[in-house]
Structure formats: C-alpha cells, structure tokens
Write a protein that holds these residues in place. Structure first.
Motif, PDB file in Angstrom:
ATOM      1  N   SER A 138      -3.173  -8.060 -16.168  1.00 51.35           N
ATOM      2  CA  SER A 138      -2.673  -7.088 -15.190  1.00 51.35           C
ATOM      3  C   SER A 138      -2.630  -5.683 -15.778  1.00 51.35           C
ATOM      4  O   SER A 138      -2.924  -4.696 -15.080  1.00 51.35           O
TER       5      SER A 138
ATOM      6  N   LEU B 158      -5.967  -4.140 -15.475  1.00 51.61           N
ATOM      7  CA  LEU B 158      -6.186  -3.655 -14.112  1.00 51.61           C
ATOM      8  C   LEU B 158      -5.432  -2.350 -13.870  1.00 51.61           C
ATOM      9  O   LEU B 158      -5.926  -1.453 -13.181  1.00 51.61           O
ATOM     10  N   PHE B 159      -4.248  -2.249 -14.434  1.00 51.88           N
ATOM     11  CA  PHE B 159      -3.370  -1.097 -14.229  1.00 51.88           C
ATOM     12  C   PHE B 159      -4.010   0.178 -14.779  1.00 51.88           C
ATOM     13  O   PHE B 159      -3.990   1.228 -14.134  1.00 51.88           O
TER      14      PHE B 159
ATOM     15  N   TRP C 183       4.641   0.019 -11.706  1.00 51.94           N
ATOM     16  CA  TRP C 183       4.382  -1.408 -11.931  1.00 51.94           C
ATOM     17  C   TRP C 183       5.535  -2.211 -11.351  1.00 51.94           C
ATOM     18  O   TRP C 183       6.695  -1.837 -11.498  1.00 51.94           O
TER      19      TRP C 183
ATOM     20  N   SER D 165       6.329  -6.503 -11.140  1.00 53.21           N
ATOM     21  CA  SER D 165       5.896  -7.900 -11.249  1.00 53.21           C
ATOM     22  C   SER D 165       7.087  -8.836 -11.063  1.00 53.21           C
ATOM     23  O   SER D 165       8.145  -8.635 -11.643  1.00 53.21           O
TER      24      SER D 165
ATOM     25  N   PRO E 104      -1.914   4.860  -9.904  1.00 49.32           N
ATOM     26  CA  PRO E 104      -1.959   3.440  -9.586  1.00 49.32           C
ATOM     27  C   PRO E 104      -0.590   2.842  -9.295  1.00 49.32           C
ATOM     28  O   PRO E 104       0.415   3.210  -9.899  1.00 49.32           O
TER      29      PRO E 104
ATOM     30  N   LEU F 172       0.784  -1.115  -9.079  1.00 55.19           N
ATOM     31  CA  LEU F 172       0.424  -2.519  -9.278  1.00 55.19           C
ATOM     32  C   LEU F 172       1.600  -3.408  -8.926  1.00 55.19           C
ATOM     33  O   LEU F 172       2.719  -3.177  -9.393  1.00 55.19           O
TER      34      LEU F 172
ATOM     35  N   PHE G  69      -7.121  -0.403  -2.258  1.00 50.94           N
ATOM     36  CA  PHE G  69      -6.446  -1.456  -3.011  1.00 50.94           C
ATOM     37  C   PHE G  69      -7.332  -2.695  -3.078  1.00 50.94           C
ATOM     38  O   PHE G  69      -8.245  -2.863  -2.271  1.00 50.94           O
TER      39      PHE G  69
ATOM     40  N   THR H   7      -2.089 -10.441  -7.642  1.00 52.26           N
ATOM     41  CA  THR H   7      -1.875  -9.099  -8.187  1.00 52.26           C
ATOM     42  C   THR H   7      -2.660  -8.102  -7.357  1.00 52.26           C
ATOM     43  O   THR H   7      -3.865  -8.255  -7.177  1.00 52.26           O
ATOM     44  N   THR H   8      -1.971  -7.098  -6.867  1.00 52.82           N
ATOM     45  CA  THR H   8      -2.612  -6.031  -6.084  1.00 52.82           C
ATOM     46  C   THR H   8      -2.565  -4.735  -6.875  1.00 52.82           C
ATOM     47  O   THR H   8      -1.500  -4.324  -7.352  1.00 52.82           O
ATOM     48  N   ILE H   9      -3.701  -4.102  -7.025  1.00 50.07           N
ATOM     49  CA  ILE H   9      -3.777  -2.789  -7.645  1.00 50.07           C
ATOM     50  C   ILE H   9      -4.202  -1.791  -6.566  1.00 50.07           C
ATOM     51  O   ILE H   9      -5.239  -1.960  -5.926  1.00 50.07           O
TER      52      ILE H   9
ATOM     53  N   ARG I 222      -4.091   2.524  -5.072  1.00 47.88           N
ATOM     54  CA  ARG I 222      -4.053   3.930  -5.445  1.00 47.88           C
ATOM     55  C   ARG I 222      -3.279   4.707  -4.389  1.00 47.88           C
ATOM     56  O   ARG I 222      -3.488   4.515  -3.186  1.00 47.88           O
TER      57      ARG I 222
END
Length: 230
Positions: free
Chosen positions: A37, A40-41, A114, A116, A141, A143, A183, A199-201, A203
């Motif tokens: 993750s 990705l971030f 972030w 999680s 970003p 996440l 996204f 997990t969604t990333i 902008r």
C-alpha cells in the motif's frame, strides 16, 4: 448498518481490543500488505501526511519510513495510548483524538492522507471522504484500506451485521459522491485470503495552478486528548 458503525460502540469495542490488537492485527493486515500500500501511496520525504484511524500505529511506523512529517488521528483513547507508548504524544508523531467525519485541520493542510482499517467503522463514509479531500492539497493522494465484501452469502450477512464491508462498485460510488474523479482499487491480503482487503488510491481534484495549501503554522492543531463526538 452494522453494530460497530456507531462511534460510541466502536470506542467501547476498541477499549478491549486495544489490549491484544498488535498481536491479532498481523493475521488480517500485515507488513507485506502495508508495504504494498505504501508503494501505491507514493509519498516522498518531506510530505506532510495525516494517518486517519491510526490506532496503535502500525501503519504510522511504515509512513515514518517515508517521511518525518506524520500526524495521527483516532477516536479511541485506548488505541492512542498504545501509540503514545511507541512514539510519544508529540515527539515523532503529532497525535490527535478526533472524528474522521469532522477533521480538526485547516483546508489543504496535508500533502497526503492515509487511512487503513478505519472506514468500516464510519457511519457516513462519504462525509469522511469529503473531509479527506478538504484537508489534502489539490493533486495529493488519498489512500483508504477497508474490508472487501465476502463472496459467500452467509459471510455477507454476517459482515453486514457487524460493520461496513464493500466491493469495488460500492467503492466507486463512495469516492465519486465524495468528489474524486481519479481513483483505482487494488485487492490484497495474507496468503490464506489474498482478497480480504480493498485498497483505493485516489487523487484530490485540482493541480499545481490551484491556490497553495496551508503552512505548518496554519494547521488547526487540536489537543491530542480532544474529545471525539458520539
């Protein structure tokens, strides 16, 4: 709405779970998943990052490997107490007790955000995602890691009764309603269930031509033990 999608019940739940959280967590959300993750971030040294739902600080540890400017927020005083033992209240990380749906920070205060293992407890996820968009600078970003919806009908009924589980279609809806245009989703998990998490990333809309974000002095820096609303 699941039984733990209630802030007061979630706080009570974590009052007891916090005692064993660091021992249980690796079976659901492990270091390999965290590292994937983080890739990705894509944050850089010097980025100011907010960790929403930081809990005892497992993800916070990973964020600190990328940047020294990490802020943590959680609604559970018991989870935060565990985090204080690792980092101190105001040393490596500036911690705040607060609500994901009403963040105590100025607009454009952070370069990245972030979260999680927290979205499943939010009564109004779209409200929180809108708040994330507000406090992150344009182009930054966001996440979010949450529990992927089970495929089995039996497990789906159980999941729905406990907390928020969602699939990619529901993630699409939430992020679109919250105002994100860019996204993507990635599923991940431990070996026994490699799709346990989604997990969604995303902008934050906007770009370099937008107005500059808040300086460090302009961040609304609420006390670490500020009360979280029910």
């Amino acid at each position: 709405m699941g039984i733990l999608e209630n802030k007061a019940r979630a706080r009570l739940f974590y009052k007891y779970l916090s005692k064993v959280y660091d021992q249980i967590n690796p079976f659901i959300w492990n270091e390999e998943m965290r590292n994937d993750s983080l890739e990705l971030f894509g944050i850089e040294e010097g980025d100011r990052v907010l960790d929403v739902g930081c809990g005892t600080g497992f993800a916070t540890e990973g964020l600190l490997e990328r940047t020294e400017k990490v802020y943590g927020l959680d609604q559970s005083e018991h989870q935060l107490e565990k985090a204080y033992e690792k980092f101190g209240k105001r040393d490596q990380v500036r911690f705040h007790r607060g609500d994901a749906e009403r963040l105590p920070f100025a607009d454009d205060a952070f370069d990245a955000l972030w979260s999680s293992g927290s979205i499943e407890y939010w009564p109004n996820p779209v409200d929180a995602l809108e708040e994330f968009r507000r406090v992150v600078k344009p182009g930054g970003p966001v996440l979010v890691v949450g529990p992927n919806y089970p495929r089995s009908g039996v497990f789906r009924k159980l999941a729905d009764a406990i907390m928020l589980f969602y699939d990619e279609a529901e993630a699409d809806r939430m992020f679109r309603e919250a105002g994100y245009g860019e996204f993507r989703h990635v599923t991940m998990g431990p070996d026994y269930n490699p799709e346990i998490a989604i997990t969604t990333i995303a902008r934050v809309p906007g770009g370099a031509d937008e107005a500059p974000g808040a300086t460090a002095a302009e961040i609304v820096d609420a006390p670490a033990d500020a009360s979280a609303d029910d």
